[in-house]
Design an enzyme around this catalytic site. Structure first.
Site, mmCIF file in Angstrom:
data_model
loop_
_atom_site.group_PDB
_atom_site.id
_atom_site.type_symbol
_atom_site.label_atom_id
_atom_site.label_comp_id
_atom_site.label_asym_id
_atom_site.label_seq_id
_atom_site.Cartn_x
_atom_site.Cartn_y
_atom_site.Cartn_z
ATOM 1 C CG HIS A 63 1.563 3.313 -2.403
ATOM 2 N ND1 HIS A 63 2.040 4.596 -2.416
ATOM 3 C CD2 HIS A 63 1.894 2.809 -1.188
ATOM 4 C CE1 HIS A 63 2.636 4.870 -1.259
ATOM 5 N NE2 HIS A 63 2.569 3.803 -0.499
ATOM 6 C CG ASP A 179 5.337 5.639 1.840
ATOM 7 O OD1 ASP A 179 4.816 4.689 1.228
ATOM 8 O OD2 ASP A 179 4.741 6.290 2.723
ATOM 9 C CD GLU A 213 -0.764 3.726 0.731
ATOM 10 O OE1 GLU A 213 -0.683 3.077 1.789
ATOM 11 O OE2 GLU A 213 -0.230 4.862 0.598
ATOM 12 C CG ASP A 236 3.467 0.835 1.629
ATOM 13 O OD1 ASP A 236 4.376 1.665 1.416
ATOM 14 O OD2 ASP A 236 2.266 1.147 1.668
ATOM 15 C CG HIS A 323 4.303 10.308 4.833
ATOM 16 N ND1 HIS A 323 2.942 10.482 4.958
ATOM 17 C CD2 HIS A 323 4.451 9.134 4.164
ATOM 18 C CE1 HIS A 323 2.306 9.462 4.398
ATOM 19 N NE2 HIS A 323 3.216 8.633 3.904
#
Length: 359
Positions: A63, A179, A213, A236, A323
């Site tokens: 993604h 990510d 995503e 991923d 994240h």
């Protein structure tokens, strides 16, 4: 790999606003694939035609989006209110640098926070919601903000660039958007390797850089009906569990190779896929780990349930502090992810004629 990854990570491309990322990737691969298209949602689909039509077709998905923000309101004093795009822990937002994609280019800002001198009047246990926070871009009025090229609806990412960290033996990087720009870099390198390999046969290969995503696997959910792949792999990242934090279990380690996913909250990997990944990893001495982690989902979660169903799996790149603006990956893990996925593609003839009951 580092320069490619740095160029990818430092672009602003939160969910729904991946244009800069997709444009960069298109420029990188457009002369190396047989077909390149952008679908209605924004997925960038690169097709490498089969050298043997009898071999399985394989969909590879990484993604292009990252977690980020969107400008929601411009206050009279020149600060910006924002909404989140993707999953966040509000505890990491205070005092972070951000980059806004304005009408005239990228604009730097910071998420404001209380000076420490005010803490004695505050509740130290308070976790401030992102809805109560604001971004400071150095303006004093709403008019100044508009003159800077900022308006409601524009995307924002963390403002941290990609840097090397540690010594040369470790070969690690830290920054935002790993990510899943790490997965995008793997797919780009894989395209280079497949085009350079003239001796091994393969079926149709679809390298797809998906969108949205982080807000529900939306881009991946529309791929299978048109492409109709026989097998699929998502590439991923996955959170490591190798620090001494109290919740860590030591089951996914940075620098110990890509993780072959067994299960997460979105997918129980197809045993044909996982078994072939395991076999080629052992045969080619590729460092690897196994992953069972119910805290995440990937594009494979959407792909395997669309159309008539697709036998799917995931190869995960270990990442610390996912994240956040300080994600860390090991570049050796990326290189070994390329090796593992390439080996899977060129061993896919072993899957011909097999189904679930053959496992």
């Amino acid at each position: 790999m580092y320069e490619l990854l740095k160029n990818l990570c430092e672009l602003v491309g939160p969910s729904g606003f991946e244009q800069d990322v997709q444009r960069f990737i298109k420029e990188e691969i457009q002369h190396k694939v047989d077909r390149l298209q952008v679908d209605a949602l924004g997925n960038l689909i690169a097709t490498i035609k089969a050298t043997d039509a009898q071999l399985p077709s394989i969909l590879l998905a990484a993604h292009a989006d990252e977690i980020g923000f969107i400008v929601k309101k411009i206050e009279a004093n020149g600060t910006l209110r924002f909404e989140q795009l993707g999953g966040f822990d509000n505890r990491v937002l205070l005092a972070q640098s951000v980059t806004i994609k304005g009408a005239n280019g990228y604009i730097e800002g910071v998420i404001g926070t209380l000076s420490v001198h005010y803490v004695k009047w505050d509740n130290p246990n308070r976790i401030t919601s992102h809805r109560d926070l604001y971004i400071d871009v150095g303006a004093s009025t709403a008019e100044e903000v508009l003159e800077m090229g900022i308006k409601v609806g524009q995307p924002i990412s963390y403002g941290s660039g990609l840097k090397l960290v540690g010594d040369k033996k470790r070969n690690r990087v830290v920054g935002k958007a790993l990510d899943d720009r790490a997965g995008c870099a793997v797919l780009i390198e894989l395209i280079n390797k497949i085009q350079a390999n003239k001796k091994d046969k393969h079926g149709d290969i679809y390298c797809v850089f998906t969108v949205q995503e982080e807000v529900g696997l939306r881009g991946a959910s529309v791929l299978s009906p048109n492409l109709k792949p026989d097998f699929a792999l998502a590439i991923d990242t996955t959170p490591t569990s190798d620090t001494y934090d109290v919740l860590m279990t030591g089951t996914r380690l940075l620098g110990s190779g890509p993780c072959i996913k067994i299960a997460d909250k979105s997918l129980i990997s197809h045993p044909l896929v996982t078994s072939l990944l395991e076999k080629v990893a052992v045969e080619q001495s590729i460092p690897h780990q196994h992953e069972i982690f119910m805290g995440i989902g990937t594009d494979a979660g959407a792909i395997h349930m669309t159309s008539t169903g697709v036998s799917s799996g995931v190869v995960s790149i270990p990442s610390r502090y996912t994240h956040t603006p300080i994600e860390i990956v090991d570049l050796d893990d990326l290189e070994n992810t390329v090796r593992l996925v390439e080996a899977f593609i060129f061993a896919s003839k072993r899957l011909v004629g097999k189904d679930f009951l053959d496992t």
